[in-house]
Design a protein around this motif. Structure first.
Motif, short mmCIF file in Angstrom:
data_model
loop_
_atom_site.label_atom_id
_atom_site.label_comp_id
_atom_site.label_asym_id
_atom_site.label_seq_id
_atom_site.Cartn_x
_atom_site.Cartn_y
_atom_site.Cartn_z
N ILE A 232 0.83 -1.20 0.00
CA ILE A 232 0.00 0.00 0.00
C ILE A 232 0.87 1.26 0.00
O ILE A 232 0.51 2.27 -0.62
CB ILE A 232 -0.95 -0.02 1.21
CG1 ILE A 232 -2.07 -1.03 0.96
CG2 ILE A 232 -1.56 1.37 1.47
CD1 ILE A 232 -2.93 -1.29 2.17
N LEU A 233 2.01 1.23 0.66
CA LEU A 233 2.89 2.39 0.64
C LEU A 233 3.41 2.66 -0.77
O LEU A 233 3.53 3.82 -1.18
CB LEU A 233 4.05 2.18 1.62
CG LEU A 233 3.67 2.21 3.10
CD1 LEU A 233 4.90 1.94 3.97
CD2 LEU A 233 3.05 3.55 3.49
N PHE A 234 3.70 1.62 -1.53
CA PHE A 234 4.11 1.81 -2.93
C PHE A 234 2.95 2.36 -3.77
O PHE A 234 3.15 3.22 -4.63
CB PHE A 234 4.61 0.49 -3.53
CG PHE A 234 6.05 0.20 -3.22
CD1 PHE A 234 7.06 0.70 -4.03
CD2 PHE A 234 6.40 -0.58 -2.13
CE1 PHE A 234 8.39 0.43 -3.76
CE2 PHE A 234 7.73 -0.84 -1.84
CZ PHE A 234 8.73 -0.34 -2.66
N VAL A 235 1.75 1.87 -3.50
CA VAL A 235 0.57 2.39 -4.21
C VAL A 235 0.37 3.86 -3.87
O VAL A 235 0.11 4.69 -4.75
CB VAL A 235 -0.69 1.58 -3.83
CG1 VAL A 235 -1.95 2.24 -4.41
CG2 VAL A 235 -0.57 0.15 -4.34
N ALA A 236 0.51 4.21 -2.59
CA ALA A 236 0.34 5.60 -2.16
C ALA A 236 1.39 6.51 -2.80
O ALA A 236 1.10 7.65 -3.18
CB ALA A 236 0.42 5.69 -0.64
N ALA A 237 2.62 6.00 -2.96
CA ALA A 237 3.66 6.79 -3.62
C ALA A 237 3.28 7.09 -5.06
O ALA A 237 3.49 8.21 -5.56
CB ALA A 237 5.00 6.04 -3.56
N GLY A 238 2.70 6.11 -5.75
CA GLY A 238 2.26 6.33 -7.12
C GLY A 238 1.12 7.34 -7.20
O GLY A 238 1.07 8.18 -8.10
N ALA B 115 7.91 13.61 -14.68
CA ALA B 115 8.67 14.82 -14.40
C ALA B 115 9.61 14.58 -13.22
O ALA B 115 9.41 13.67 -12.41
CB ALA B 115 7.72 15.97 -14.09
N VAL B 116 10.63 15.42 -13.12
CA VAL B 116 11.60 15.29 -12.03
C VAL B 116 10.89 15.38 -10.68
O VAL B 116 11.18 14.62 -9.75
CB VAL B 116 12.68 16.38 -12.15
CG1 VAL B 116 13.57 16.40 -10.91
CG2 VAL B 116 13.52 16.17 -13.41
N GLY B 117 9.95 16.30 -10.56
CA GLY B 117 9.24 16.47 -9.30
C GLY B 117 8.46 15.23 -8.91
O GLY B 117 8.39 14.88 -7.72
N GLU B 118 7.88 14.53 -9.89
CA GLU B 118 7.13 13.31 -9.60
C GLU B 118 8.05 12.21 -9.08
O GLU B 118 7.70 11.49 -8.13
CB GLU B 118 6.40 12.84 -10.86
CG GLU B 118 5.34 13.82 -11.35
CD GLU B 118 4.85 13.48 -12.74
OE1 GLU B 118 4.93 12.29 -13.12
OE2 GLU B 118 4.39 14.39 -13.46
N VAL B 119 9.22 12.09 -9.69
CA VAL B 119 10.17 11.07 -9.25
C VAL B 119 10.67 11.38 -7.84
O VAL B 119 10.78 10.50 -6.99
CB VAL B 119 11.35 10.98 -10.24
CG1 VAL B 119 12.43 10.02 -9.71
CG2 VAL B 119 10.86 10.52 -11.60
N ILE B 120 10.97 12.65 -7.59
CA ILE B 120 11.43 13.05 -6.26
C ILE B 120 10.35 12.76 -5.22
O ILE B 120 10.63 12.22 -4.13
CB ILE B 120 11.80 14.54 -6.24
CG1 ILE B 120 13.06 14.78 -7.08
CG2 ILE B 120 12.02 15.03 -4.81
CD1 ILE B 120 13.44 16.24 -7.22
N ALA B 121 9.09 13.10 -5.54
CA ALA B 121 8.00 12.86 -4.60
C ALA B 121 7.85 11.37 -4.32
O ALA B 121 7.65 10.95 -3.17
CB ALA B 121 6.70 13.43 -5.17
N TYR B 122 7.94 10.56 -5.35
CA TYR B 122 7.80 9.10 -5.22
C TYR B 122 8.89 8.52 -4.31
O TYR B 122 8.60 7.79 -3.35
CB TYR B 122 7.87 8.46 -6.60
CG TYR B 122 7.44 7.02 -6.67
CD1 TYR B 122 6.17 6.68 -7.10
CD2 TYR B 122 8.31 5.99 -6.32
CE1 TYR B 122 5.77 5.35 -7.17
CE2 TYR B 122 7.92 4.67 -6.39
CZ TYR B 122 6.65 4.35 -6.82
OH TYR B 122 6.27 3.03 -6.88
N ILE B 123 10.14 8.89 -4.62
CA ILE B 123 11.26 8.34 -3.86
C ILE B 123 11.27 8.88 -2.43
O ILE B 123 11.49 8.13 -1.47
CB ILE B 123 12.59 8.66 -4.57
CG1 ILE B 123 12.64 7.93 -5.92
CG2 ILE B 123 13.78 8.26 -3.70
CD1 ILE B 123 13.86 8.27 -6.75
N ALA B 124 11.01 10.18 -2.28
CA ALA B 124 11.04 10.78 -0.94
C ALA B 124 9.96 10.17 -0.05
O ALA B 124 10.19 9.92 1.15
CB ALA B 124 10.85 12.29 -1.04
#
Length: 279
Positions: free
Chosen positions: A188-194, A244-253
């Protein structure tokens, strides 16, 4: 389909466990005559969830395009908060939920309160909590996915949760909920990141967020979004072929903050009701 199935299975099972503990204790203590009050609470919670879902859907349908994108972003952000809090809430209360519910039931019958209203309220809040959590998740997923896979997966998850809850209540099904909630929590945490990355994308399309919009990578040649693998990853984890870079940063962070916290926190034992009949 897998993401809505697993999340609705987990949400439904959480509600079924609480209701099962309440019903089992009433039966165990000779108070089975009050079980209809539990059903009233369940039906009221389901009615509230359906009404809230219909209201939000009707509200969003009248928005212009940019407002629609903003609404989708807000729903996505709320879904992220709800899913994350749900994962950590269950870890926190799993150890004591059975005893707390028993205490509340005893207090309802011995403290001069209206036992019927108290039981209705207990069942109502247990099911309404899970129902509203599910509502925001499903709205966020519906906005990012198309077709019948999402509603079908959600329906199958609810049916499976109802079957497991019934089996647990009568003692015919034994399930290691400590492992179940741990692994579904990670998923669920991976789903929430997406969903968070998708919400950031919607904020950009709404004109609210315009930073970090350079393309982080282009996977359209080796993992296009319309391929089988791409569509599966998009449905499960919010994959996008040109994020976008922001999306990747948000996902990883998001995962960097939540996963270690979730994995390093000592997992409490599952409620004892799950190993057999709650009564």
């Amino acid at each position: 389909m897998l993401a809505p199935f697993l999340i609705m299975l987990r949400e439904g099972l959480e509600a079924a466990l609480v209701v099962g503990i309440i019903a089992g204790y009433l039966k165990q203590t000779g108070r089975a005559a009050w079980l209809p009050a539990v059903w009233v609470g369940i039906l009221l919670a389901l009615a509230l969830t359906l009404f809230a879902g219909a209201a939000l859907q009707a509200l969003s349908s009248g928005f212009p395009q940019k407002a629609q994108e903003l609404f989708e972003a807000i729903i996505g952000l709320v879904a992220v908060v709800v899913l994350t809090s749900m994962v950590f809430w269950m870890r926190k209360v799993a150890r004591s939920i059975r005893h707390e519910l028993h205490d509340h039931i005893d207090a309802a019958f011995t403290g001069g309160r209206n036992a019927t209203l108290a039981l209705i309220g207990m069942a109502f809040f247990a099911v309404a909590r899970e129902g509203l959590e599910s509502l925001f998740f499903l709205l966020a997923i519906f906005q990012q996915s198309e077709g019948l896979a999402v509603p079908l997966g959600a329906l199958l998850g609810l049916l499976a949760a109802a079957a497991l809850g019934y089996g647990i209540y009568w003692g015919g099904v034994r399930l290691n909920l400590r492992l179940f909630f741990r692994w579904t929590g990670i998923f669920i945490l991976f789903v929430a990141a997406g969903i968070l990355a998708g919400a950031l994308r919607a904020l950009h399309e709404a004109g609210v967020w315009n930073r970090l919009q350079a393309t982080a990578f282009d996977a359209s040649h080796w993992l296009p979004l319309d391929s089988v693998a791409g569509s599966v990853l998009a449905g499960l984890f919010g994959y996008h072929e040109t994020p976008a870079v922001g999306e990747v940063i948000a996902y990883i962070a998001f995962l960097a903050l939540t996963l270690p916290w979730f994995l390093w926190t000592p997992a409490p034992p599952a409620p004892s009701a799950v190993s057999g009949s709650p009564g």
